[in-house]
Scaffold this active site. Structure first.
Site, PDB file in Angstrom:
ATOM      1  N   GLY A 153       7.326  -0.891  -3.205  1.00 31.15           N
ATOM      2  CA  GLY A 153       7.344  -1.251  -1.795  1.00 31.15           C
ATOM      3  C   GLY A 153       7.893  -0.166  -0.892  1.00 31.15           C
ATOM      4  O   GLY A 153       7.332   0.157   0.163  1.00 31.15           O
ATOM      5  N   ASP A 154       8.988   0.435  -1.327  1.00 30.52           N
ATOM      6  CA  ASP A 154       9.804   1.265  -0.451  1.00 30.52           C
ATOM      7  C   ASP A 154       9.427   2.758  -0.541  1.00 30.52           C
ATOM      8  O   ASP A 154       9.470   3.329  -1.633  1.00 30.52           O
ATOM      9  CB  ASP A 154      11.263   1.047  -0.909  1.00 30.52           C
ATOM     10  CG  ASP A 154      12.279   1.754  -0.039  1.00 30.52           C
ATOM     11  OD1 ASP A 154      11.888   2.528   0.847  1.00 30.52           O
ATOM     12  OD2 ASP A 154      13.485   1.533  -0.270  1.00 30.52           O
ATOM     13  N   PRO A 155       9.085   3.392   0.585  1.00 34.85           N
ATOM     14  CA  PRO A 155       8.780   4.832   0.555  1.00 34.85           C
ATOM     15  C   PRO A 155       9.907   5.671  -0.056  1.00 34.85           C
ATOM     16  O   PRO A 155       9.657   6.683  -0.706  1.00 34.85           O
ATOM     17  CB  PRO A 155       8.565   5.205   2.023  1.00 34.85           C
ATOM     18  CG  PRO A 155       8.274   3.920   2.716  1.00 34.85           C
ATOM     19  CD  PRO A 155       8.951   2.830   1.942  1.00 34.85           C
ATOM     20  N   ARG A 173      11.862   4.663  -2.478  1.00 36.53           N
ATOM     21  CA  ARG A 173      11.781   4.525  -3.940  1.00 36.53           C
ATOM     22  C   ARG A 173      10.666   5.426  -4.484  1.00 36.53           C
ATOM     23  O   ARG A 173      10.794   5.987  -5.577  1.00 36.53           O
ATOM     24  CB  ARG A 173      11.544   3.068  -4.351  1.00 36.53           C
ATOM     25  CG  ARG A 173      11.785   2.839  -5.853  1.00 36.53           C
ATOM     26  CD  ARG A 173      11.557   1.390  -6.278  1.00 36.53           C
ATOM     27  NE  ARG A 173      12.294   0.493  -5.439  1.00 36.53           N
ATOM     28  CZ  ARG A 173      11.858  -0.713  -5.051  1.00 36.53           C
ATOM     29  NH1 ARG A 173      10.684  -1.161  -5.459  1.00 36.53           N
ATOM     30  NH2 ARG A 173      12.578  -1.464  -4.259  1.00 36.53           N
ATOM     31  N   ARG A 186       1.812   5.866   7.821  1.00 35.56           N
ATOM     32  CA  ARG A 186       2.375   4.516   7.974  1.00 35.56           C
ATOM     33  C   ARG A 186       3.476   4.319   6.929  1.00 35.56           C
ATOM     34  O   ARG A 186       4.316   5.179   6.757  1.00 35.56           O
ATOM     35  CB  ARG A 186       1.286   3.447   7.840  1.00 35.56           C
ATOM     36  CG  ARG A 186       0.195   3.517   8.906  1.00 35.56           C
ATOM     37  CD  ARG A 186      -0.886   2.528   8.599  1.00 35.56           C
ATOM     38  NE  ARG A 186      -1.928   2.549   9.598  1.00 35.56           N
ATOM     39  CZ  ARG A 186      -2.034   1.647  10.585  1.00 35.56           C
ATOM     40  NH1 ARG A 186      -1.161   0.666  10.682  1.00 35.56           N
ATOM     41  NH2 ARG A 186      -3.022   1.738  11.454  1.00 35.56           N
ATOM     42  N   ARG A 210       3.147  -1.728 -10.663  1.00 38.87           N
ATOM     43  CA  ARG A 210       4.109  -1.937  -9.583  1.00 38.87           C
ATOM     44  C   ARG A 210       5.535  -1.956 -10.136  1.00 38.87           C
ATOM     45  O   ARG A 210       5.829  -2.627 -11.127  1.00 38.87           O
ATOM     46  CB  ARG A 210       3.812  -3.259  -8.860  1.00 38.87           C
ATOM     47  CG  ARG A 210       4.894  -3.695  -7.925  1.00 38.87           C
ATOM     48  CD  ARG A 210       4.452  -4.732  -6.916  1.00 38.87           C
ATOM     49  NE  ARG A 210       5.529  -5.612  -6.517  1.00 38.87           N
ATOM     50  CZ  ARG A 210       6.568  -5.263  -5.758  1.00 38.87           C
ATOM     51  NH1 ARG A 210       6.678  -4.031  -5.298  1.00 38.87           N
ATOM     52  NH2 ARG A 210       7.499  -6.132  -5.448  1.00 38.87           N
ATOM     53  N   MET A 242       6.773 -10.338  -3.397  1.00 39.29           N
ATOM     54  CA  MET A 242       5.815 -10.487  -2.295  1.00 39.29           C
ATOM     55  C   MET A 242       4.467  -9.750  -2.425  1.00 39.29           C
ATOM     56  O   MET A 242       3.695  -9.754  -1.459  1.00 39.29           O
ATOM     57  CB  MET A 242       6.508 -10.077  -0.979  1.00 39.29           C
ATOM     58  CG  MET A 242       7.731 -10.930  -0.659  1.00 39.29           C
ATOM     59  SD  MET A 242       8.620 -10.401   0.811  1.00 39.29           S
ATOM     60  CE  MET A 242       7.474 -10.861   2.106  1.00 39.29           C
ATOM     61  N   GLU A 243       4.171  -9.089  -3.533  1.00 42.75           N
ATOM     62  CA  GLU A 243       2.901  -8.325  -3.592  1.00 42.75           C
ATOM     63  C   GLU A 243       2.107  -8.388  -4.900  1.00 42.75           C
ATOM     64  O   GLU A 243       0.955  -7.926  -4.954  1.00 42.75           O
ATOM     65  CB  GLU A 243       3.147  -6.822  -3.302  1.00 42.75           C
ATOM     66  CG  GLU A 243       3.717  -6.491  -1.937  1.00 42.75           C
ATOM     67  CD  GLU A 243       5.234  -6.582  -1.891  1.00 42.75           C
ATOM     68  OE1 GLU A 243       5.841  -6.624  -2.985  1.00 42.75           O
ATOM     69  OE2 GLU A 243       5.802  -6.625  -0.792  1.00 42.75           O
ATOM     70  N   ASP A 301      17.261  -8.840  -7.908  1.00 43.30           N
ATOM     71  CA  ASP A 301      18.321  -8.440  -6.965  1.00 43.30           C
ATOM     72  C   ASP A 301      19.183  -9.609  -6.493  1.00 43.30           C
ATOM     73  O   ASP A 301      19.969  -9.471  -5.556  1.00 43.30           O
ATOM     74  CB  ASP A 301      17.731  -7.672  -5.773  1.00 43.30           C
ATOM     75  CG  ASP A 301      16.724  -8.473  -4.994  1.00 43.30           C
ATOM     76  OD1 ASP A 301      16.675  -9.698  -5.161  1.00 43.30           O
ATOM     77  OD2 ASP A 301      15.988  -7.863  -4.196  1.00 43.30           O
TER      78      ASP A 301
END
Ligand code: R1P
Ligand code: URA
Length: 243
Positions: free
Chosen positions: A21-23, A25, A43, A86, A180-181, A203
């Site tokens: 998810g996180d750029p 990461r 983006r 993922r 969420m993905e 988490d």
């Protein structure tokens, strides 16, 4: 060919791609690769390429939520990705799977809105079995913390509104946790004929009030994220050897 949203050229995208998810990461993962270089930051989508144990792979961030993530998965697949993994975070439904645990998602319960617009209701969102097994074996081989495999839930909502979260019923039905993905990843991969898998670092407990308690920045979570990154890269090396 230039992918219009990710802003990467298909010539640069290898068969293996790790997504998260996180750029930030994505950048952390890229630091584990040899010869890593950034291809684009467009983006929320940040893409690197490099090699791990001689296997070429890309790392791309997909942001939060299925619609944006699906755009990322579609473009990566159009660009030539054949195996997507993922590396995420999730909230747990089970006392025996606390913060710091790792969960390999073998299937995602589709409570998201995006996949409803792609496939009919009964269509399953499942991991590729070889990818899931490689992730699970790799995570276990690290010999640290709780490692489980099983169903996860993919939900659009993160902070409460006035509707009840569906957690109790999916917990009772055996789901391990929620993120969420993953449903978007598994459905898009199935539709486009590629394989996908996912590993998540727990988490906290999903049924806690997240607005009050959510903290993915503790040491126990960052250690688990480090371990899942390692497991995912080991899985890529294993799968590449299997051919
Ligand atoms: O840590 P990532 O990969 O972003 O995954 C989880 O964290 C985000 C929520 O904070 C959602 O994207 C969810 O799926
Ligand atoms: O979607 C998510 C991700 C992490 N933790 C949660 O509780 N939910």
């Amino acid at each position: 060919m230039l992918m219009p949203i990710l802003q990467v050229n298909s010539e640069d995208i290898p068969e293996f791609v790790v997504v998260c998810g996180d750029p930030k990461r994505a950048e952390v993962i890229s630091r584990k690769l040899e010869g890593a270089r950034e291809l684009a930051f467009s983006r929320e989508y940040r893409t690197f390429v490099g090699t791990y144990e001689g296997v070429e792979l890309a790392v791309t961030s997909h942001g939060v939520g299925c619609p944006g993530a699906a755009v990322c998965f579609e473009e990566l697949i159009r660009a030539g990705a054949k195996t997507l993994i993922r590396v995420g975070t999730a909230g747990s439904y089970r006392a025996d799977t606390p913060a710091g645990s790792l969960v390999v998602s073998t299937a995602a319960i589709r409570t998201d809105g995006l996949t409803k617009q792609l496939v009919p209701e009964g269509f399953p969102a499942v991991a590729d079995s070889a990818v899931a097994e490689a992730l699970y074996e790799s995570a276990l081989s690290l010999g640290e913390g709780v490692v489980r495999k099983g169903m996860t839930v993919t939900l659009d909502v993160f902070f409460n509104g006035v509707e009840e979260f569906p957690h109790p019923k999916y917990k009772a039905a055996g789901a391990l946790g929620v993120e969420m993905e993953i449903s978007a990843l598994y459905v898009v991969a199935a539709l486009r004929g590629v394989r996908a898998g996912a590993i998540v670092a727990i988490d906290g407990f999903a049924d806690a009030d997240l607005a009050a308690e959510y903290d993915p920045n503790t040491n126990v979570v960052s250690d688990a994220v480090e371990r899942e990154i390692h497991a995912a890269l080991m899985a890529v090396a294993k799968l590449a050897k299997q051919g």
